[in-house]
Design a protein around this motif. Structure first.
Motif, PDB file in Angstrom:
ATOM      1  N   ALA A   1       0.810  -1.226   0.000  1.00 21.18           N
ATOM      2  CA  ALA A   1       0.000   0.000   0.000  1.00 21.18           C
ATOM      3  C   ALA A   1       0.838   1.268   0.000  1.00 21.18           C
ATOM      4  O   ALA A   1       0.467   2.276  -0.612  1.00 21.18           O
ATOM      5  CB  ALA A   1      -0.941   0.003   1.205  1.00 21.18           C
ATOM      6  N   ASP A   2       1.989   1.232   0.681  1.00 23.36           N
ATOM      7  CA  ASP A   2       2.811   2.442   0.787  1.00 23.36           C
ATOM      8  C   ASP A   2       4.247   2.041   1.097  1.00 23.36           C
ATOM      9  O   ASP A   2       4.561   0.847   1.228  1.00 23.36           O
ATOM     10  CB  ASP A   2       2.260   3.386   1.860  1.00 23.36           C
ATOM     11  N   LEU A   3       5.120   3.027   1.201  1.00 24.92           N
ATOM     12  CA  LEU A   3       6.537   2.751   1.423  1.00 24.92           C
ATOM     13  C   LEU A   3       6.775   2.078   2.767  1.00 24.92           C
ATOM     14  O   LEU A   3       7.583   1.157   2.873  1.00 24.92           O
ATOM     15  CB  LEU A   3       7.338   4.047   1.331  1.00 24.92           C
ATOM     16  N   GLU A   4       6.090   2.527   3.802  1.00 25.34           N
ATOM     17  CA  GLU A   4       6.265   1.928   5.129  1.00 25.34           C
ATOM     18  C   GLU A   4       5.934   0.439   5.103  1.00 25.34           C
ATOM     19  O   GLU A   4       6.673  -0.380   5.658  1.00 25.34           O
ATOM     20  CB  GLU A   4       5.379   2.642   6.147  1.00 25.34           C
ATOM     21  N   SER A   5       4.843   0.074   4.440  1.00 22.72           N
ATOM     22  CA  SER A   5       4.477  -1.338   4.387  1.00 22.72           C
ATOM     23  C   SER A   5       5.401  -2.119   3.459  1.00 22.72           C
ATOM     24  O   SER A   5       5.593  -3.331   3.640  1.00 22.72           O
ATOM     25  CB  SER A   5       3.015  -1.504   3.965  1.00 22.72           C
ATOM     26  N   ALA A   6       6.015  -1.436   2.487  1.00 21.33           N
ATOM     27  CA  ALA A   6       6.992  -2.102   1.626  1.00 21.33           C
ATOM     28  C   ALA A   6       8.241  -2.475   2.423  1.00 21.33           C
ATOM     29  O   ALA A   6       8.777  -3.587   2.288  1.00 21.33           O
ATOM     30  CB  ALA A   6       7.363  -1.204   0.446  1.00 21.33           C
ATOM     31  N   VAL A   7       8.707  -1.553   3.253  1.00 19.45           N
ATOM     32  CA  VAL A   7       9.857  -1.852   4.123  1.00 19.45           C
ATOM     33  C   VAL A   7       9.505  -2.975   5.085  1.00 19.45           C
ATOM     34  O   VAL A   7      10.297  -3.903   5.306  1.00 19.45           O
ATOM     35  CB  VAL A   7      10.307  -0.595   4.890  1.00 19.45           C
ATOM     36  N   ALA A   8       8.293  -2.930   5.651  1.00 19.45           N
ATOM     37  CA  ALA A   8       7.856  -3.974   6.579  1.00 19.45           C
ATOM     38  C   ALA A   8       7.802  -5.324   5.880  1.00 19.45           C
ATOM     39  O   ALA A   8       8.192  -6.353   6.455  1.00 19.45           O
ATOM     40  CB  ALA A   8       6.500  -3.618   7.159  1.00 19.45           C
ATOM     41  N   ARG A   9       7.323  -5.346   4.634  1.00 18.20           N
ATOM     42  CA  ARG A   9       7.257  -6.614   3.908  1.00 18.20           C
ATOM     43  C   ARG A   9       8.659  -7.166   3.662  1.00 18.20           C
ATOM     44  O   ARG A   9       8.919  -8.357   3.840  1.00 18.20           O
ATOM     45  CB  ARG A   9       6.546  -6.433   2.562  1.00 18.20           C
ATOM     46  N   ALA A  10       9.564  -6.301   3.224  1.00 15.08           N
ATOM     47  CA  ALA A  10      10.930  -6.736   2.942  1.00 15.08           C
ATOM     48  C   ALA A  10      11.590  -7.334   4.181  1.00 15.08           C
ATOM     49  O   ALA A  10      12.253  -8.381   4.112  1.00 15.08           O
ATOM     50  CB  ALA A  10      11.749  -5.571   2.410  1.00 15.08           C
ATOM     51  N   ARG A  11      11.384  -6.682   5.329  1.00 13.48           N
ATOM     52  CA  ARG A  11      12.032  -7.135   6.560  1.00 13.48           C
ATOM     53  C   ARG A  11      11.327  -8.335   7.186  1.00 13.48           C
ATOM     54  O   ARG A  11      11.982  -9.263   7.676  1.00 13.48           O
ATOM     55  CB  ARG A  11      12.056  -5.975   7.578  1.00 13.48           C
ATOM     56  N   ASN A  12      10.003  -8.306   7.211  1.00 10.95           N
ATOM     57  CA  ASN A  12       9.254  -9.280   8.009  1.00 10.95           C
ATOM     58  C   ASN A  12       8.655 -10.441   7.228  1.00 10.95           C
ATOM     59  O   ASN A  12       8.258 -11.448   7.825  1.00 10.95           O
ATOM     60  CB  ASN A  12       8.125  -8.561   8.762  1.00 10.95           C
ATOM     61  N   VAL A  13       8.576 -10.299   5.906  1.00  8.05           N
ATOM     62  CA  VAL A  13       8.044 -11.384   5.086  1.00  8.05           C
ATOM     63  C   VAL A  13       9.141 -11.995   4.216  1.00  8.05           C
ATOM     64  O   VAL A  13       9.470 -13.176   4.325  1.00  8.05           O
ATOM     65  CB  VAL A  13       6.867 -10.896   4.202  1.00  8.05           C
ATOM     66  N   ALA A  14       9.725 -11.158   3.348  1.00  6.61           N
ATOM     67  CA  ALA A  14      10.708 -11.672   2.396  1.00  6.61           C
ATOM     68  C   ALA A  14      11.974 -12.198   3.080  1.00  6.61           C
ATOM     69  O   ALA A  14      12.449 -13.300   2.759  1.00  6.61           O
ATOM     70  CB  ALA A  14      11.069 -10.586   1.392  1.00  6.61           C
ATOM     71  N   ALA A  15      12.529 -11.430   3.997  1.00  9.38           N
ATOM     72  CA  ALA A  15      13.812 -11.809   4.596  1.00  9.38           C
ATOM     73  C   ALA A  15      13.756 -13.120   5.379  1.00  9.38           C
ATOM     74  O   ALA A  15      14.603 -13.998   5.164  1.00  9.38           O
ATOM     75  CB  ALA A  15      14.340 -10.673   5.471  1.00  9.38           C
ATOM     76  N   PRO A  16      12.787 -13.323   6.275  1.00  7.90           N
ATOM     77  CA  PRO A  16      12.756 -14.602   6.995  1.00  7.90           C
ATOM     78  C   PRO A  16      12.581 -15.808   6.079  1.00  7.90           C
ATOM     79  O   PRO A  16      13.174 -16.870   6.317  1.00  7.90           O
ATOM     80  CB  PRO A  16      11.566 -14.450   7.947  1.00  7.90           C
ATOM     81  N   ILE A  17      11.780 -15.653   5.015  1.00  7.94           N
ATOM     82  CA  ILE A  17      11.606 -16.770   4.085  1.00  7.94           C
ATOM     83  C   ILE A  17      12.883 -17.003   3.299  1.00  7.94           C
ATOM     84  O   ILE A  17      13.331 -18.146   3.123  1.00  7.94           O
ATOM     85  CB  ILE A  17      10.421 -16.514   3.136  1.00  7.94           C
ATOM     86  N   ASN A  18      13.502 -15.918   2.831  1.00 11.84           N
ATOM     87  CA  ASN A  18      14.755 -16.071   2.096  1.00 11.84           C
ATOM     88  C   ASN A  18      15.844 -16.697   2.952  1.00 11.84           C
ATOM     89  O   ASN A  18      16.691 -17.435   2.444  1.00 11.84           O
ATOM     90  CB  ASN A  18      15.223 -14.710   1.564  1.00 11.84           C
ATOM     91  N   ALA A  19      15.827 -16.409   4.239  1.00 11.39           N
ATOM     92  CA  ALA A  19      16.836 -16.986   5.134  1.00 11.39           C
ATOM     93  C   ALA A  19      16.796 -18.506   5.117  1.00 11.39           C
ATOM     94  O   ALA A  19      17.832 -19.170   5.267  1.00 11.39           O
ATOM     95  CB  ALA A  19      16.643 -16.468   6.556  1.00 11.39           C
ATOM     96  N   GLN A  20      15.606 -19.064   4.914  1.00  7.62           N
ATOM     97  CA  GLN A  20      15.475 -20.519   4.926  1.00  7.62           C
ATOM     98  C   GLN A  20      16.200 -21.168   3.745  1.00  7.62           C
ATOM     99  O   GLN A  20      16.449 -22.391   3.764  1.00  7.62           O
ATOM    100  CB  GLN A  20      13.990 -20.925   4.913  1.00  7.62           C
ATOM    101  N   ARG A  21      16.532 -20.386   2.726  1.00  5.83           N
ATOM    102  CA  ARG A  21      17.290 -20.917   1.587  1.00  5.83           C
ATOM    103  C   ARG A  21      18.737 -21.202   1.958  1.00  5.83           C
ATOM    104  O   ARG A  21      19.405 -22.004   1.305  1.00  5.83           O
ATOM    105  CB  ARG A  21      17.253 -19.933   0.423  1.00  5.83           C
ATOM    106  N   PHE A  22      19.225 -20.533   3.006  1.00  5.16           N
ATOM    107  CA  PHE A  22      20.630 -20.658   3.389  1.00  5.16           C
ATOM    108  C   PHE A  22      20.741 -21.603   4.581  1.00  5.16           C
ATOM    109  O   PHE A  22      20.714 -21.171   5.737  1.00  5.16           O
ATOM    110  CB  PHE A  22      21.204 -19.282   3.723  1.00  5.16           C
ATOM    111  N   LEU A  23      20.883 -22.872   4.291  1.00  8.22           N
ATOM    112  CA  LEU A  23      20.807 -23.885   5.339  1.00  8.22           C
ATOM    113  C   LEU A  23      21.962 -23.822   6.326  1.00  8.22           C
ATOM    114  O   LEU A  23      21.893 -24.405   7.399  1.00  8.22           O
ATOM    115  CB  LEU A  23      20.753 -25.282   4.691  1.00  8.22           C
TER     116      LEU A  23
END
Length: 213
Positions: free
Chosen positions: A143-165
């Motif tokens: 919806a906005d920049l604040e939620s984009a930063v929140a998504r990057a930190r709280n959604v994308a990053a934790p899931i991406n971390a699982q790729r690095f075993l």
């Protein structure tokens, strides 16, 4: 994907493209993964040397497979036989002709948000390659920049971390961002790309489907 979601994406996606264009990105909307894959290949000149950062989205599009099959010259860090060789290929990628990546989030007003561990992906986004192609599924539009930063930190990053075993960050254990300063943190750089400079260098393909994390 439910038909109602597809209809909604097809209505909202072009508006995101218009917003990106106001920020001087070269932007396109593709309704399907197949259309997006063809658009990406179309945007890469035949004489360009191509490279990429870690990107599940491009893998889902089948772009890496096509490039590795010989459609373009590539700098592929996954061909490295040692960590030192891999690092050198990542350095060379910063001066390739076309760099491929996704974005962890895009605000609907046309700004890109990315988090990175080593910084090679965001470095190429900011400067170096002649052209950068960014592909984002509509699931990454916020919806906005604040939620984009929140998504990057709280959604994308934790899931991406699982790729690095081999990592042992808090998000590897809990699946949630702990805003950590762990030595193996994959969120060392948070980059907001407000505008494209020079205009058109960054090409954003918005896809009316779920892609990547």
């Amino acid at each position: 994907m439910h038909n109602a979601m597809r209809i909604n994406f097809d209505k909202a996606g072009p508006r995101v493209v218009e917003a990106l264009e106001r920020h001087r990105f070269e932007a396109y909307y593709c309704a399907t993964v197949a259309e997006a894959a063809e658009k990406v290949m179309e945007l890469i000149p035949e004489d360009h040397v191509v490279s990429w950062g870690g990107t599940v989205t491009m893998e889902e599009l089948g772009i890496m497979a096509r490039l590795r099959a010989g459609e373009r010259k590539v700098i592929d860090r996954d061909t490295a036989k040692t960590p030192e060789e891999r690092n050198e290929l990542m350095r060379q990628a910063l001066l390739c002709d076309t760099f491929l990546m996704s974005s962890n989030a895009v605000s609907k007003d046309g700004q890109l948000v990315n988090v990175d561990g080593n910084g090679n992906r965001v470095a190429a986004l900011c400067y170096g390659p002649k052209s950068v192609i960014v592909v984002v599924g509509m699931n990454k539009i916020t919806a906005d920049l604040e939620s984009a930063v929140a998504r990057a930190r709280n959604v994308a990053a934790p899931i991406n971390a699982q790729r690095f075993l081999n990592k042992s960050t808090p998000c590897m254990t809990t699946g949630q961002c702990a805003n950590c300063s762990h030595p193996e943190c994959i969120c060392n750089q948070v980059v907001i790309t407000r505008n494209c400079a020079p205009a058109g260098r960054i090409k954003v393909v918005v896809v009316g489907e779920h892609l990547g994390f």
